[in-house]
Design a protein around this motif. Structure first.
Motif, short mmCIF file in Angstrom:
data_model
loop_
_atom_site.label_atom_id
_atom_site.label_comp_id
_atom_site.label_asym_id
_atom_site.label_seq_id
_atom_site.Cartn_x
_atom_site.Cartn_y
_atom_site.Cartn_z
N SER A 1 1.05 -1.32 0.01
CA SER A 1 -0.05 -0.06 -0.03
C SER A 1 0.75 1.02 0.11
O SER A 1 2.22 1.23 0.17
CB SER A 1 -1.06 0.06 1.18
N GLU B 1 -1.59 7.63 1.92
CA GLU B 1 -2.59 8.54 1.19
C GLU B 1 -1.99 9.95 1.09
O GLU B 1 -1.18 10.72 1.77
CB GLU B 1 -4.15 8.82 1.99
N GLU C 1 -1.02 14.00 1.37
CA GLU C 1 -1.44 14.76 2.67
C GLU C 1 -2.48 15.82 2.45
O GLU C 1 -2.47 16.37 1.22
CB GLU C 1 0.17 15.53 3.02
N THR C 2 -3.11 16.26 3.42
CA THR C 2 -4.08 17.33 3.24
C THR C 2 -3.44 18.74 3.91
O THR C 2 -4.23 19.66 3.69
CB THR C 2 -5.38 16.94 4.00
N LYS D 1 -0.81 11.75 7.08
CA LYS D 1 -1.34 10.59 6.67
C LYS D 1 0.01 9.57 6.36
O LYS D 1 -0.33 8.48 6.53
CB LYS D 1 -1.69 10.89 5.05
N ARG D 2 1.05 10.26 6.27
CA ARG D 2 2.39 9.24 6.30
C ARG D 2 2.54 8.47 7.35
O ARG D 2 2.95 7.57 7.57
CB ARG D 2 3.48 9.95 5.76
N TRP E 1 0.09 5.66 7.90
CA TRP E 1 0.37 4.67 6.87
C TRP E 1 1.67 3.82 7.68
O TRP E 1 1.76 2.55 7.58
CB TRP E 1 0.85 5.11 5.67
#
Length: 481
Positions: free
Chosen positions: A76, A79, A81-82, A148-149, A152
């Motif tokens: 995977s 996602e 980053e925001t 997000k990292r 994950w």
């Protein structure tokens, strides 16, 4: 491979009893010439022949193994980053923090990063997750700024998974003891009834040591609804658990235990304010009626029946202890007087030696009226009030009582989340600097985030921590740029 097993037997028996014969180990056309050369070398003794043959066979076996083939690999990617990354200057200060290992400043950096709605640079995320794994108090703050990292990466390393946010239900059902305690404490705040169901269902399966930790978290938002569960735990096999349950029951005004204490205090203590002979003034009366009758079981629960001080008779000492375990509003009911009037009258009539018991009760039953009144009106230091006061009132209390009582104030102030006021910071720093063997450099590393930047004008005398203070200033500047 029989030749390898034979060498192992040689080693176990000993070369003196069973000399190695490398040339006879195998007839393999690849190995045989080399093993014969080892046997024929006159410069090698038996031990060296054994070791050389072992090294050859070991590497031969390793080279001949086929690597395990894995056909189903789940892969995977993180996602997108925001949030934007922090600035280059902020990243530089974060790198410096890992050199100093100053937890207080880590917390300060993380706070500023979160306040600016930024996240840490990708290459620093593994280091931050490792830091979170070692320091529980930083886990939730670090989760916010690793993006997000971070989510994950934490899934790929069991040591980091505890630093990710599970639902409270999952943390309670699957987490470590620390996670379960934290989940229960949070659930007590958000949904006391649900938290009580959790603990009731799992109670019989918990070890005694775990029960103690869970009960410590259970003291949040206590109410009469918790009484059936707590009363059912009074006969637990562990005496330590029984004692903790007792302390919790003593915090619930509706509990049968507190009501029993009240039934003894009400008739034993007479408080009134009477006019003097000419009616020009009034006199505050505080009378303890003897004897004070108590339940025999209370002695087993820690109630002392013999006074340990000249200030109290035995009956007064019993009442002093019971006053710690009944709501302080009972004094208002018994006397018909307001809180301020009671405290002022007790001091005027030289009854202030009773105030520590009332302060303990105010803290126990979280009665802010009595807590604030005692802090503002009592002319003696009452340690029980410290943790119960809001931060601004703690600062005011310290202004009056800090000098000479530093050992009471420091444990409270080093756990603050907001910076100290400048005058208090100076008092704390002067006191700790005067006790360098007790308050070492590591102590300042933990609390540097609490030291206000205004301290720069008088901090020159603290040479050891000046680099940390300078780093704090640079951290703030890096996020304000």
């Amino acid at each position: 491979m029989n030749s390898w097993n034979q060498l192992l037997q040689n080693a176990l028996i000993g070369t003196e009893k069973k000399p190695p014969e490398p040339a006879s180990l195998t007839s393999d056309e690849d190995l045989s010439p080399v093993l014969q050369a080892i046997s024929a070398n006159p410069s090698l003794d038996a031990e060296e022949q054994l070791l050389q043959a072992s090294a050859l066979l070991f590497n031969y076996r390793q080279a001949g193994q086929t690597a395990l083939e894995v056909t189903e690999i789940e892969s995977s990617i993180a996602e997108p980053e925001t949030l934007p990354y922090c600035t280059a200057a902020s990243k530089d200060t974060l790198r410096e923090l890992f050199e100093y290992q100053a937890l207080g400043l880590f917390y300060y950096w993380i706070q500023l990063c979160a306040a600016k709605a930024r996240i840490a640079p990708p290459e620093m995320v593994p280091l931050l997750l490792q830091l979170a794994a070692k320091n529980q108090e930083l886990r939730d703050p670090i989760r916010v700024i690793t993006g997000k990292r971070g989510e994950w990466l934490a899934q790929l390393n069991p040591d980091w998974q505890e630093s990710t946010t599970l639902s409270l239900e999952d943390s309670w059902q699957q987490g470590s003891t620390n996670q379960r305690v934290a989940a229960l404490r949070q659930q007590r705040v958000e949904n006391p009834e649900s938290s009580r169901v959790w603990l009731t269902e799992s109670w019989s399966k918990e070890a005694a040591a775990v029960k103690q930790q869970l009960l410590e978290a259970f003291d949040t938002a206590l109410s009469h609804a918790d009484l059936p569960f707590l009363e059912s735990c009074q006969k637990d096999k562990s005496q330590k658990v029984q004692q903790q349950v007792l302390e919790l029951l003593r915090q619930i005004p509706e509990s049968a235990l507190v009501k029993a204490y009240e039934q003894v205090v009400r008739p034993s203590l007479v408080i009134r304010k009477e006019k003097t002979l000419l009616g020009l003034s009034s006199k505050f009366s505080w009378e303890v009626k003897s004897p004070v009758e108590i339940d025999p079981d209370w002695r087993k629960q820690g109630l002392a029946t013999v006074s340990n001080t000249k200030e109290f008779t035995d009956d007064e000492f019993i009442l002093f202890q019971l006053l710690q375990w009944v709501p302080p509003t009972l004094l208002n009911e018994v006397s018909g007087l307001g809180t301020i009037e009671i405290v002022q009258s007790m001091q005027k009539e030289k009854l202030k030696h009773w105030l520590p018991a009332i302060a303990a009760a105010a803290k126990r039953f979280r009665n802010q009226d009595w807590i604030l009144t005692l802090a503002e009106q009592a002319d003696l230091f009452l340690p029980d009030l410290l943790e119960a006061l809001p931060p601004a009132k703690q600062d005011a209390y310290a202004k009056t009582w800090f000098t000479g009582k530093e050992e009471f104030f420091l444990p409270v102030f080093v756990n603050r989340e907001t910076e100290w006021p400048v005058p208090l910071a100076r008092q704390i720093m002067n006191f700790t600097a005067a006790n360098p063997y007790q308050y070492t450099k590591s102590f300042y590393q933990q609390l540097m985030h609490l030291l206000p930047l205004e301290a720069a004008s008088w901090l020159d005398q603290f040479e050891e921590i000046q680099p940390l203070f300078d780093l704090k200033k640079r951290i703030q500047q890096s996020f304000n740029a």
